[in-house]
Design a protein around this motif. Structure first.
Motif, PDB file in Angstrom:
ATOM      1  N   UNK A  98       0.834  -1.191   0.000  1.00  0.00           N
ATOM      2  CA  UNK A  98       0.000   0.000   0.000  1.00  0.00           C
ATOM      3  C   UNK A  98       0.875   1.250   0.000  1.00  0.00           C
ATOM      4  N   UNK A  99       0.552   2.206  -0.846  1.00  0.00           N
ATOM      5  CA  UNK A  99       1.324   3.445  -0.943  1.00  0.00           C
ATOM      6  C   UNK A  99       1.105   4.307   0.305  1.00  0.00           C
ATOM      7  N   UNK A 100       2.065   5.205   0.550  1.00  0.00           N
ATOM      8  CA  UNK A 100       1.997   6.051   1.741  1.00  0.00           C
ATOM      9  C   UNK A 100       0.707   6.855   1.783  1.00  0.00           C
ATOM     10  N   UNK A 138       6.847  10.355   3.418  1.00  0.00           N
ATOM     11  CA  UNK A 138       7.084   9.232   2.504  1.00  0.00           C
ATOM     12  C   UNK A 138       6.599   9.524   1.087  1.00  0.00           C
ATOM     13  N   UNK A 139       5.768  10.543   0.921  1.00  0.00           N
ATOM     14  CA  UNK A 139       5.395  10.955  -0.428  1.00  0.00           C
ATOM     15  C   UNK A 139       6.605  11.540  -1.157  1.00  0.00           C
ATOM     16  N   UNK A 140       7.475  12.195  -0.406  1.00  0.00           N
ATOM     17  CA  UNK A 140       8.713  12.752  -0.978  1.00  0.00           C
ATOM     18  C   UNK A 140       9.820  11.711  -1.001  1.00  0.00           C
ATOM     19  N   UNK A 141       9.799  10.820  -0.011  1.00  0.00           N
ATOM     20  CA  UNK A 141      10.845   9.802   0.149  1.00  0.00           C
ATOM     21  C   UNK A 141      10.187   8.418   0.134  1.00  0.00           C
ATOM     22  N   UNK A 142       9.927   7.857  -1.045  1.00  0.00           N
ATOM     23  CA  UNK A 142       9.186   6.589  -1.131  1.00  0.00           C
ATOM     24  C   UNK A 142       9.844   5.423  -0.395  1.00  0.00           C
ATOM     25  N   UNK A 143      11.167   5.461  -0.232  1.00  0.00           N
ATOM     26  CA  UNK A 143      11.864   4.361   0.444  1.00  0.00           C
ATOM     27  C   UNK A 143      12.066   4.619   1.935  1.00  0.00           C
ATOM     28  N   UNK A 144      11.368   5.617   2.475  1.00  0.00           N
ATOM     29  CA  UNK A 144      11.542   5.979   3.881  1.00  0.00           C
ATOM     30  C   UNK A 144      11.201   4.812   4.804  1.00  0.00           C
TER      31      UNK A 144
END
Length: 199
Positions: free
Chosen positions: A1-3, A29-35
């Protein structure tokens, strides 16, 4: 599931089920998908655990606040971002944790996380123009400014801050009305509004 989907699911639930720290990290996490969201939460929990182990069991809220201020601002080095205030990194909680610099609301989120970890009943205050924190103490309620190293503010201090916005000095009652605790949803909404303004 996406942030964004995870954030939406959280936001649709009851306010008491909203985790402000996790919500702020889902925004980041929208800016940093791998957070690594759990990893960032673990860092904050680790800070709180370290401080809690140093405190005596019978410590009162005033002394706990002093210890929190020393630890967060002097030892860990968190501080208000006075240069590049509108840099988006000051609004992304993972960056604030890594860089130790933030704006009032993100520093308040860190402050509340650490404070609650040592048993303080900290609440956010969505004060006009500058997010604050409130805490019950033995003789009333302390109003604190994490952007300025946890400084305790009097009603007169707050009146002075509001005067330029209002064009006149607000009454004590008008200031007191602005010091209600902010809900988790209100805190995250304000963080999103800040980011929208920055971008």
């Amino acid at each position: 599931m996406q942030a964004a989907e995870r954030f939406e699911r959280m936001a649709q639930g009851p306010d008491e089920a909203i985790d402000v720290v996790r919500g702020a990290l889902l925004i980041a996490a929208e800016q940093y998908p791998d957070l690594d969201i759990d990893g960032a939460i673990g860092v904050l929990n680790g800070f709180a655990d370290t401080l809690r182990r140093r405190l005596r069991p019978d410590i009162g809220p005033t002394d706990s606040l002093r210890a929190l201020n020393r630890y967060m601002f002097e030892e860990l080095g968190f501080h208000g971002a006075t240069e590049d205030y509108y840099d988006p990194r000051n609004s992304f909680l993972n960056d604030v944790i890594a860089r130790r610099a933030g704006i009032p609301i993100t520093l308040a989120i860190v402050y509340m996380s650490l404070g609650r970890g040592i048993g303080l009943k900290l609440e956010g205050v969505s004060f006009p123009g500058h997010f604050l924190v409130r805490c019950p103490v033995h003789d009333g309620t302390a109003i604190l400014d994490p952007y300025h190293r946890g400084a305790s503010l009097s009603i007169a201090d707050l009146q002075k801050r509001l005067t330029p916005m209002h064009g006149k000095t607000p009454t004590r009652a008008e200031v007191a009305a602005l010091l209600a605790p902010a809900s988790a949803r209100e805190i995250l909404s304000r963080l999103l509004r800040n980011l929208r303004g920055i971008y």
